[in-house]
Design an enzyme around this catalytic site. Structure first.
Site, PDB file in Angstrom:
ATOM      1  N   HIS A   1       0.861  -1.191   0.000  1.00  0.00           N
ATOM      2  CA  HIS A   1       0.000   0.000   0.000  1.00  0.00           C
ATOM      3  C   HIS A   1       0.891   1.231   0.000  1.00  0.00           C
ATOM      4  CE1 HIS A   1      -3.467   2.483   2.006  1.00  0.00           C
ATOM      5  NE2 HIS A   1      -2.904   3.112   1.005  1.00  0.00           N
TER       6      HIS A   1
ATOM      7  N   HIS B   1       3.957  10.690   0.622  1.00  0.00           N
ATOM      8  CA  HIS B   1       4.870  10.027   1.557  1.00  0.00           C
ATOM      9  C   HIS B   1       6.329  10.013   1.106  1.00  0.00           C
ATOM     10  CE1 HIS B   1       1.345   8.633   3.749  1.00  0.00           C
ATOM     11  NE2 HIS B   1       0.842   8.168   2.618  1.00  0.00           N
TER      12      HIS B   1
ATOM     13  N   GLU C   1       1.256   8.270  -3.839  1.00  0.00           N
ATOM     14  CA  GLU C   1       2.071   7.786  -2.720  1.00  0.00           C
ATOM     15  C   GLU C   1       3.406   8.519  -2.657  1.00  0.00           C
ATOM     16  OE1 GLU C   1       1.399   5.440  -0.197  1.00  0.00           O
ATOM     17  OE2 GLU C   1      -0.638   5.854  -0.912  1.00  0.00           O
TER      18      GLU C   1
END
Length: 244
Positions: free
Chosen positions: A71, A129, A125
């Site tokens: 994920h 992040h 993502e």
């Protein structure tokens, strides 16, 4: 006197900007969150009727039916707000992936949201992040960040760990047994996330997170006050179906 005041103001502004930048990117651990494909497909797309009525999956399932997928790899704080969207540069560009890395990402970091392409998911993502892990050598570029994530998945794949202790897809287990197997194997604590089937109201194993320090050694994942969001003892670990 005027010059001194200007100099003082500039210094204060620079310190303030520096403090904001430091706070934004500061973190304690990197959290590798792994998804169980079939549960993620049903949960993200609200397709829980498939769990009882169909024999195939609306999502593209990975070739390895026992392997969990990525994920994300998330810089995280043990206490307080996690950093996010730390920089606008470098901008995500999937063309930076060589053919080998792209093929691995398609199998090991797919999007199960039918409204989001693989590249859109990877880009999100990275923006949220990956840009917060630029100061760590192993994740300091886009290819490095995604390569490191794949390496961690290969070394610590939840599916292989569970299967080695007899916990395999297609059956129901007590979530505490799942936690016990993982923590006894890894020697650190983890976080287990369940999803609730909106039709049957049963719990399904959904995601499992483990944490690493900045040198990528496993460490305790003491994020928050709990090691799971699972409510009842039993949890479904559904088999990955073939894609429709």
């Amino acid at each position: 006197m005027f010059d001194l005041k200007i100099g003082f103001i500039v210094t204060v502004v620079l310190l303030a900007c520096s403090a904001v930048r430091s706070d934004a990117t500061d973190f304690d651990v990197l959290t590798l969150s792994q998804s169980w494909p079939q549960t993620s497909c049903w949960d993200l797309n609200e397709l829980w009727t498939e769990a009882a009525t169909t024999k195939c999956s609306s999502c593209q399932m990975p070739k390895d039916k026992q392997s969990w997928t990525i994920h994300g790899l998330w810089p995280s704080k043990l206490q307080g707000k996690h950093p996010a969207f730390c920089s606008t540069k470098p901008k995500f560009n999937a063309k930076l992936f060589n053919d080998e890395l792209r093929a691995e990402l398609e199998q090991k970091w797919p999007s199960y949201n039918l409204k989001m392409t693989y590249e859109a998911f990877w880009g999100y993502e990275w923006k949220k992040h990956g840009t917060c892990a630029l100061d760590v050598l192993s994740t300091s570029t886009i290819p490095k960040y995604f390569n490191k994530s794949v390496q961690l998945l290969d070394s610590y794949n939840v599916g292989k760990i569970l299967a080695s202790s007899g916990i395999v897809p297609g059956k129901k287990y007590q979530y505490k047994d799942v936690i016990s197997v993982l923590e006894n194997t890894l020697k650190v604590n983890v976080y287990v996330k369940c999803a609730v089937n909106s039709v049957s109201k049963e719990q399904y194993l959904n995601e499992i997170s483990m944490c690493f320090d900045k040198s990528f050694k496993l460490t305790n994942c003491n994020i928050g006050d709990s090691t799971t969001n699972c409510k009842s003892k039993d949890v479904e670990y559904p088999a990955n179906l073939n894609s429709c």
